[in-house]
Design a protein around this motif. Structure first.
Motif, PDB file in Angstrom:
ATOM      1  N   LEU A   1     -25.767  -1.126 -30.840  1.00  0.00           N
ATOM      2  CA  LEU A   1     -25.007  -0.132 -31.194  1.00  0.00           C
ATOM      3  C   LEU A   1     -23.543  -0.689 -31.206  1.00  0.00           C
ATOM      4  N   ILE A   2     -23.007  -1.034 -32.290  1.00  0.00           N
ATOM      5  CA  ILE A   2     -21.947  -1.879 -32.426  1.00  0.00           C
ATOM      6  C   ILE A   2     -20.452  -1.259 -32.740  1.00  0.00           C
ATOM      7  N   PHE A   3     -19.659  -1.334 -31.802  1.00  0.00           N
ATOM      8  CA  PHE A   3     -18.345  -0.960 -31.936  1.00  0.00           C
ATOM      9  C   PHE A   3     -17.283  -2.127 -32.035  1.00  0.00           C
ATOM     10  N   PRO A   4     -16.346  -1.921 -33.341  1.00  0.00           N
ATOM     11  CA  PRO A   4     -15.544  -2.984 -33.553  1.00  0.00           C
ATOM     12  C   PRO A   4     -14.325  -3.152 -32.510  1.00  0.00           C
ATOM     13  N   LYS A   5     -14.240  -2.189 -31.537  1.00  0.00           N
ATOM     14  CA  LYS A   5     -13.466  -2.347 -30.426  1.00  0.00           C
ATOM     15  C   LYS A   5     -13.556  -1.071 -29.389  1.00  0.00           C
ATOM     16  N   PRO A   6     -13.454  -1.429 -28.231  1.00  0.00           N
ATOM     17  CA  PRO A   6     -13.790  -0.361 -27.040  1.00  0.00           C
ATOM     18  C   PRO A   6     -13.440   1.176 -27.765  1.00  0.00           C
ATOM     19  N   PRO A   7     -14.602   1.990 -27.775  1.00  0.00           N
ATOM     20  CA  PRO A   7     -14.257   3.523 -28.052  1.00  0.00           C
ATOM     21  C   PRO A   7     -13.755   4.204 -27.225  1.00  0.00           C
ATOM     22  N   ASP A   8     -12.952   5.254 -27.265  1.00  0.00           N
ATOM     23  CA  ASP A   8     -12.574   6.162 -26.157  1.00  0.00           C
ATOM     24  C   ASP A   8     -14.074   6.884 -25.590  1.00  0.00           C
ATOM     25  N   GLU A   9     -13.646   7.482 -24.437  1.00  0.00           N
ATOM     26  CA  GLU A   9     -15.080   7.836 -23.817  1.00  0.00           C
ATOM     27  C   GLU A   9     -15.619   9.082 -24.591  1.00  0.00           C
ATOM     28  N   LYS A  10     -14.851   9.982 -25.110  1.00  0.00           N
ATOM     29  CA  LYS A  10     -15.527  11.042 -26.081  1.00  0.00           C
ATOM     30  C   LYS A  10     -16.086  10.603 -27.094  1.00  0.00           C
ATOM     31  N   HIS A  11     -15.498   9.551 -27.904  1.00  0.00           N
ATOM     32  CA  HIS A  11     -16.385   9.105 -29.180  1.00  0.00           C
ATOM     33  C   HIS A  11     -17.469   8.288 -28.706  1.00  0.00           C
ATOM     34  N   LEU A  12     -17.516   7.606 -27.658  1.00  0.00           N
ATOM     35  CA  LEU A  12     -18.841   6.975 -26.964  1.00  0.00           C
ATOM     36  C   LEU A  12     -19.923   7.964 -26.751  1.00  0.00           C
ATOM     37  N   CYS A  13     -19.401   9.078 -26.096  1.00  0.00           N
ATOM     38  CA  CYS A  13     -20.388  10.112 -25.540  1.00  0.00           C
ATOM     39  C   CYS A  13     -20.878  10.976 -27.166  1.00  0.00           C
ATOM     40  N   GLU A  14     -20.097  11.200 -27.841  1.00  0.00           N
ATOM     41  CA  GLU A  14     -20.381  11.943 -29.140  1.00  0.00           C
ATOM     42  C   GLU A  14     -21.359  10.844 -29.963  1.00  0.00           C
ATOM     43  N   THR A  15     -21.216   9.653 -29.966  1.00  0.00           N
ATOM     44  CA  THR A  15     -22.018   8.968 -30.802  1.00  0.00           C
ATOM     45  C   THR A  15     -23.476   8.751 -30.122  1.00  0.00           C
ATOM     46  N   VAL A  16     -23.555   8.606 -28.909  1.00  0.00           N
ATOM     47  CA  VAL A  16     -24.610   8.578 -28.298  1.00  0.00           C
ATOM     48  C   VAL A  16     -25.542   9.830 -28.236  1.00  0.00           C
ATOM     49  N   LYS A  17     -24.872  10.885 -28.496  1.00  0.00           N
ATOM     50  CA  LYS A  17     -25.317  12.405 -28.697  1.00  0.00           C
ATOM     51  C   LYS A  17     -26.039  12.516 -30.214  1.00  0.00           C
ATOM     52  N   GLN A  18     -25.755  11.541 -31.019  1.00  0.00           N
ATOM     53  CA  GLN A  18     -26.122  11.445 -32.280  1.00  0.00           C
ATOM     54  C   GLN A  18     -27.715  10.945 -32.252  1.00  0.00           C
TER      55      GLN A  18
ATOM     56  N   LYS B   1     -23.720  19.513 -19.775  1.00  0.00           N
ATOM     57  CA  LYS B   1     -23.866  20.498 -20.831  1.00  0.00           C
ATOM     58  C   LYS B   1     -23.379  20.145 -22.466  1.00  0.00           C
ATOM     59  N   GLU B   2     -22.446  19.479 -22.206  1.00  0.00           N
ATOM     60  CA  GLU B   2     -21.730  18.973 -23.797  1.00  0.00           C
ATOM     61  C   GLU B   2     -22.478  17.597 -24.055  1.00  0.00           C
ATOM     62  N   TYR B   3     -22.821  16.649 -23.253  1.00  0.00           N
ATOM     63  CA  TYR B   3     -23.172  15.318 -23.507  1.00  0.00           C
ATOM     64  C   TYR B   3     -24.596  15.187 -23.005  1.00  0.00           C
ATOM     65  N   ASP B   4     -25.349  14.018 -23.579  1.00  0.00           N
ATOM     66  CA  ASP B   4     -26.542  13.743 -22.978  1.00  0.00           C
ATOM     67  C   ASP B   4     -26.510  12.246 -22.892  1.00  0.00           C
ATOM     68  N   ILE B   5     -25.517  11.387 -22.398  1.00  0.00           N
ATOM     69  CA  ILE B   5     -25.722   9.895 -22.457  1.00  0.00           C
ATOM     70  C   ILE B   5     -26.201   9.908 -20.996  1.00  0.00           C
ATOM     71  N   HIS B   6     -25.963  10.711 -19.871  1.00  0.00           N
ATOM     72  CA  HIS B   6     -26.574  10.485 -18.681  1.00  0.00           C
ATOM     73  C   HIS B   6     -28.029  10.655 -18.688  1.00  0.00           C
ATOM     74  N   LYS B   7     -28.697  11.296 -19.834  1.00  0.00           N
ATOM     75  CA  LYS B   7     -30.235  11.225 -19.928  1.00  0.00           C
ATOM     76  C   LYS B   7     -30.704  10.125 -20.564  1.00  0.00           C
ATOM     77  N   LYS B   8     -29.950   9.364 -21.327  1.00  0.00           N
ATOM     78  CA  LYS B   8     -30.458   8.499 -22.144  1.00  0.00           C
ATOM     79  C   LYS B   8     -30.389   7.045 -21.739  1.00  0.00           C
ATOM     80  N   LEU B   9     -29.041   6.810 -20.774  1.00  0.00           N
ATOM     81  CA  LEU B   9     -28.760   5.559 -20.032  1.00  0.00           C
ATOM     82  C   LEU B   9     -30.101   5.235 -19.158  1.00  0.00           C
ATOM     83  N   LYS B  10     -30.550   3.911 -19.078  1.00  0.00           N
ATOM     84  CA  LYS B  10     -31.394   3.383 -18.222  1.00  0.00           C
ATOM     85  C   LYS B  10     -30.816   2.354 -17.285  1.00  0.00           C
TER      86      LYS B  10
END
Length: 616
Positions: A299-316, A349-358
């Motif tokens: 999951l490639i980011f050209p530069k470190p994303p802000d936290e909201k962008h990271l969480c929104e991306t993982v949500k997709q 409630k807003e994001y699911d990154i905590h469920k997806k990270l191993k």
């Protein structure tokens, strides 16, 4: 001929005891399925065995849009690019410098270089001209692959190098989205190709997109000895702090994947958050090579994303095999802060990154409990590791399951031998070699951490007189003297106490004081400068420079601290720039004229510990 059994480790070593991860082989030659081969051959053989030719292995994130590409399409484009290079006359052993952020473009350029037996030189895209000149010169690069937006930084120094071919590319070159989407993305990623000439009197310029699309791939066969021939040159300061290129062989890089695979339970289909730069050994191995070899998904980011962008991306994302997050402490802390600012319940409630990270893995510096504990409470297990560019890079890691010790940097990985030697005289032999017979565990037996194993580099590129004396033989093994001072405890866990030299870690980046001093010393107002690191809660460490102005110049009248900081920002990568600059009358020195950096550093550290402010 080199064999994996040459790296047998004495199984009486204490790290093979109660804390050793169950199910993980102790010897590298016992790892299931291990084959030492050229990297690209290994990637393709693994795709055959694991069946991921037509699976997505790259998902490149451009704002809200995610570009996906299969392993098969990557290899096709890599062969096209490799053939293009071959048609230019680039051959086995020639160096292709890649000056790109993390991107599909980088992966294609890397694989295309490997396809023809070339050597990839990783270049930091934040380099300023003087830094880029040094990197291109020390690696003898013949080709520079560069982002169009960065070409202006390179054009004036390229005539001073051996580069004869420049390949310009744009982040959207391999985006397959519709016209409307590309048009929207152009607002943040402009196309600057028209501002770049097609040719100068020193080199020719090509467009990567055209080179790939308009080249018919040829079958190009090269014979590579994976043990002795380099796949990559990566810039490092070694232990002296003078930038040089570590030569990493195909075997170095491939074996480090096998050393980590069972330790972290890596599996095809896992998503690997690829924020760590590919030009860095951590990103090259733990993100790019690991995904290409095991069929994981970058999951490639050209530069470190802000936290909201990271969480929104993982949500997709669908993530049935879960997500890995190799990163650095600063980014983990920012994610924790983001969740805490929202409130943990609202965040979940807003994001699911905590469920997806191993799992998450921490490199490039220490992992403090004030980060680890809240991160594990909200997200997932996080474990620190230890490594160097010279070791491809991973040497040790804390166990991801079973018993563990915190505040340490882990146990040596399979096939890795570690010993503590006298920091001033290697020839005296190890203080502690990890065996119960020698004993000498604990902080009172501190010395230089030395590493032997199949992941240890070939050496540094350059003439012998330019080398540093950090590869030595002892008891039939070739040891790397890391320059880090530490000890082994009674269970084989490594702990670092200090750095032998004055390397500064700023938000996971290595800053070499000698390099900063050399560049800063070119300022027309500066006579002398000393650089050291100071503790910084947000970034781990911050850079401070103590400056003596040339005779006749006065601070505040002829030059200000802000002027000096601005000059640094114009001539150095942002993370190398001093956060503090203090103008002083003279630098403290020894009787032999050696600058007492530690005296300056410790004075400021004492002030900080007392709650006082420091100058600069």
């Amino acid at each position: 001929m080199t064999s994996l059994k040459d790296f047998k480790v004495d199984e009486s070593k204490v790290w093979f005891g109660d804390y050793w991860a169950k199910g993980v082989p102790k010897q590298i030659y016992e790892v299931e399925g291990i084959v030492i081969e050229p990297l690209l051959e290994g990637f393709m053989r693994s795709a055959d065995e694991r069946g991921f030719w037509d699976e997505n292995v790259c998902m490149a994130v451009y704002g809200p849009y995610i570009e996906k590409i299969t392993f098969r399409d990557l290899v096709i484009k890599a062969k096209q690019f490799g053939t293009f290079l071959h048609n230019l006359g680039i051959r086995k052993g020639d160096v292709v410098a890649i000056d790109l952020p993390n991107s599909i473009n980088f992966v294609i350029a890397y694989l295309g270089t490997l396809y023809i037996g070339g050597i990839m030189a990783g270049i930091n895209p934040t380099y300023k001209p003087m830094e880029l000149l040094h990197a291109l010169s020390i690696t003898d690069a013949k080709v520079l692959v560069v982002m169009d937006a960065l070409y202006s930084l390179a054009e004036n120094i390229l005539p001073k190098t051996k580069v004869k071919h420049v390949v310009s590319t744009n982040l959207l070159d391999f985006v397959t989205a519709g016209i409307d989407t590309v048009k929207a993305l152009r607002n943040n990623i402009p196309d600057l190709q028209n501002s770049i000439p097609d040719e100068t009197k020193h080199y020719k310029v090509y467009r990567m997109k055209n080179a790939v699309l308009n080249t018919e791939p040829k079958e190009i066969k090269v014979n590579i000895d994976p043990w002795t021939e380099p796949a990559a040159y990566l810039m490092t300061g070694g232990t002296t702090g003078l930038p040089k290129a570590a030569m990493l062989s195909h075997a170095n890089l491939i074996v480090n994947l096998y050393q980590q695979r069972d330790w972290v339970q890596l599996e095809p289909g896992m998503i690997d958050i690829s924020i760590i730069p590919f030009f860095h050994s951590y990103g090259l191995t733990s993100c790019m090579n690991g995904s290409l070899y095991l069929g994981m998904v970058m999951l490639i980011f050209p530069k470190p994303p802000d936290e909201k962008h990271l969480c929104e991306t993982v949500k997709q994302l669908e993530a049935p095999q879960k997500i890995l997050y190799p990163s650095v402490e600063l980014l983990f802390k920012r994610l924790i802060d983001f969740a805490e600012e929202m409130g943990e319940d609202n965040f979940k409630k807003e994001y699911d990154i905590h469920k997806k990270l191993k799992f998450a893995s921490q490199g490039a510096g220490p992992l403090h409990d004030y980060v680890r504990i809240p991160f594990e409470k909200v997200f997932c297990t996080i474990r620190p590791g230890y490594g160097l560019t010279e070791t491809s890079p991973v040497v040790s890691s804390s166990p991801f399951w079973g018993p563990n010790k915190f505040g340490k940097i882990g146990l040596p990985l399979p096939g890795t031998d570690v010993a503590i030697f006298d920091a001033e005289n290697f020839d005296l032999g190890p203080i502690c070699d990890g065996t119960p017979e020698r004993n000498n565990f604990g902080v009172e037996h501190t010395g230089e951490i030395c590493v032997a194993g199949p992941q240890v580099m070939l050496g540094y590129k350059g003439e012998q007189e330019e080398q540093e004396d950090n590869l030595k033989f002892w008891n039939g093994k070739r040891w790397l003297l890391t320059g880090d001072i530490g000890f082994l405890d009674e269970d084989g866990f490594l702990e670092i106490r200090d750095r032998k030299k004055s390397l500064v870690k700023v938000a996971g980046h290595s800053v070499f004081p000698k390099e900063v001093e050399q560049i800063f010393g070119k300022n027309p107002y500066v006579s002398e400068v000393a650089v050291a690191g100071l503790p910084d809660r947000q970034r781990g460490e911050a850079v401070k420079a103590w400056v003596v102005l040339k005779s006749g110049y006065k601070e505040g009248k002829d030059i200000t601290v802000d002027d000096l900081k601005k000059w640094c920002e114009e001539n150095m990568a942002r993370w190398k720039c001093p956060s503090y600059i203090e103008v002083i009358e003279t630098l403290p020195v020894t009787a032999t004229g050696k600058v007492l950096r530690r005296q300056l550093q410790e004075s400021d550290i004492s002030k900080l510990e007392e709650g006082n402010t420091i100058k600069g």
